[in-house]
Design an enzyme around this catalytic site. Structure first.
Site, PDB file in Angstrom:
ATOM      1  N   SER A  73       1.006  -1.197  -0.089  1.00 52.41           N
ATOM      2  CA  SER A  73      -0.092  -0.173  -0.125  1.00 52.41           C
ATOM      3  C   SER A  73       0.976   1.527   0.068  1.00 52.41           C
ATOM      4  CB  SER A  73      -0.744   0.116   1.381  1.00 52.41           C
ATOM      5  OG  SER A  73      -0.007   0.179   2.338  1.00 52.41           O
ATOM      6  N   LEU A  75       1.264   3.154   2.145  1.00 53.81           N
ATOM      7  CA  LEU A  75       2.063   3.305   3.707  1.00 53.81           C
ATOM      8  C   LEU A  75       3.090   2.063   3.922  1.00 53.81           C
ATOM      9  CD1 LEU A  75      -1.390   4.734   5.260  1.00 53.81           C
ATOM     10  CD2 LEU A  75       0.875   5.888   5.004  1.00 53.81           C
ATOM     11  N   SER A  76       3.396   1.533   2.813  1.00 50.01           N
ATOM     12  CA  SER A  76       3.936  -0.004   3.020  1.00 50.01           C
ATOM     13  C   SER A  76       5.242   0.112   3.697  1.00 50.01           C
ATOM     14  CB  SER A  76       4.146  -0.804   1.615  1.00 50.01           C
ATOM     15  OG  SER A  76       4.611  -1.775   1.867  1.00 50.01           O
ATOM     16  N   ASN A  77       5.284  -0.254   4.879  1.00 50.11           N
ATOM     17  CA  ASN A  77       6.532  -0.539   5.701  1.00 50.11           C
ATOM     18  C   ASN A  77       7.111  -1.835   4.803  1.00 50.11           C
ATOM     19  OD1 ASN A  77       6.353   1.308   7.765  1.00 50.11           O
ATOM     20  ND2 ASN A  77       4.488   0.113   8.428  1.00 50.11           N
ATOM     21  N   CYS A  79       7.260  -2.674   1.668  1.00 50.09           N
ATOM     22  CA  CYS A  79       8.076  -2.041   0.270  1.00 50.09           C
ATOM     23  C   CYS A  79       9.396  -1.386   0.709  1.00 50.09           C
ATOM     24  CB  CYS A  79       7.088  -1.290  -0.518  1.00 50.09           C
ATOM     25  SG  CYS A  79       5.925  -2.247  -1.389  1.00 50.09           S
TER      26      CYS A  79
END
Ligand SMILES: Cc1ncc(COP(=O)(O)O)c(C=O)c1O
Length: 337
Positions: A73, A75-77, A79
């Site tokens: 997403s 807010l992807s930690n 990624c």
């Protein structure tokens, strides 16, 4: 008891386990809250996703991959962590991200850009299959002579579950060493693999027919959907590891009433809670994941399903960089002297 597939050593383990200071007035009488600091698995690679990547990156290396691909997403930690790990291992990285084509380079995005991730974006709330998109990206890379490896979105597949079964082995070992007998473990539930791994790990490693309950706090999906997904992940992982079924239906306990309006949406009380906890304890939570889960943990300890629990361990899964992307939700000012 459980033999793990190959993994790399990327995280700083074991992460600390300590009692949360200055929270007595937020708890019921005689209760204590402990925090397992998986927000300290690394600095820029902080959080739960790094434990999962220890397994996926090992598989990627074994396959001779030179590019890691994954999806997440806005807010992807996950990624961000994948992008940094790829560089640590001398690989390229390509990401599929939900959100604007040109986001403000802040928080997780800043770090992804800094390590030079290639990014394909899809509009938020659009209907698409992340796996189809990733396969398409991988196909294009193969045509260029590259060797891509797809890390499942959010790190959610068998290896991600295995990683958290292993984390529970670490945690229960620390408890035993310090004489702590936890009455419950709690954690954030997003894509469910961290939680599934903890439930599986508690069943395998507690050495007791009644493992400590693991309570999950959903930050997005409803209880019924998250429970079904967790069940599937546990069963698939048990089959992958060759384990006999060891997790009863009642061991999967996910609450959804602390998720507010859903993924990435937090009301002012969550921001106020994060602010309060930071000042009391120095623990840094975030409004997408851990803020909601710890608020839920404390509420349930005071007057909910954890009110009879004396010792509770909250697994802090990180997420600090998401805080920057959500800074507008806080009502903060310098305290001038
Ligand atoms: C900080 C943080 N905590 C918890 C989670 C949830 O983990 P899982 O997706 O395994 O449920 C995530 C997932 O993105 C996360 O970034």
């Amino acid at each position: 008891m459980l033999s793990y597939p190959p993994s790399l050593s990327l995280a700083h383990l074991p992460t600390p386990l300590h009692e949360a200071p200055n929270v007595a007035d937020l708890l019921g009488p005689g209760q204590r809250l402990w925090v397992k600091r998986d927000d300290e698995t690394g600095c820029t690679t902080s959080g739960n996703k790094l434990r999962k990547l220890e397994f996926y990156a090992a598989e990627a290396m074994a396959q001779g991959a030179d590019v890691l691909l994954t999806a997440g997403s806005a807010l992807s930690n996950h990624c961000r962590t994948t992008a940094i790990v790829a560089r640590q291992l001398g690989m390229e990285v390509a990401l599929l991200l939900e959100g604007p084509e040109r986001p403000e380079l802040d928080g997780n995005f800043l770090l992804m850009a800094l390590v030079g991730a290639s990014v394909r974006t899809v509009p938020e709330d659009s209907t698409y299959s992340a796996m189809d998109e990733l396969q398409d990206m991988a196909e294009k890379l193969r045509a260029e002579g590259r060797k891509p490896y797809i890390v499942p979105p959010a790190g959610t597949a068998e290896l991600g579950v295995v990683a958290y079964a292993k984390a529970v082995e670490e945690l229960l070992g620390q408890c035993e060493e310090s004489g702590l007998r936890p009455d419950a473990l709690t954690v954030t539930v997003g894509s469910c693999s961290t939680y599934a791994g903890m439930v599986l790990g508690a069943a395998v490693w507690s050495g007791s027919p009644e493992p400590p309950p693991v309570i999950g706090f959903s930050i997005s999906g409803e209880t019924s959907r998250a429970t079904a997904k967790t069940r599937r992940l546990i069963d698939e992982t048990a089959a992958y590891l060759g384990l006999v079924p060891c997790v009863a239906e009642g061991n999967i306990r996910i609450l959804d009433q602390y998720r507010g309006e859903g993924y990435g949406k937090a009301d002012p009380s969550v921001y106020a809670f994060i602010h309060d906890v930071a000042q009391r304890t120095g623990l840094i939570l975030d409004p997408v994941y851990t803020g909601k889960a710890l608020a839920g943990t404390l509420a349930e300890m005071r007057s909910g399903c954890l009110q009879d629990a004396r010792e509770v361990v909250f697994v802090h899964t990180g997420g600090v960089f998401g805080l920057y992307q959500k800074r507008d939700g806080f009502d903060l000012a310098w305290q001038a002297i």
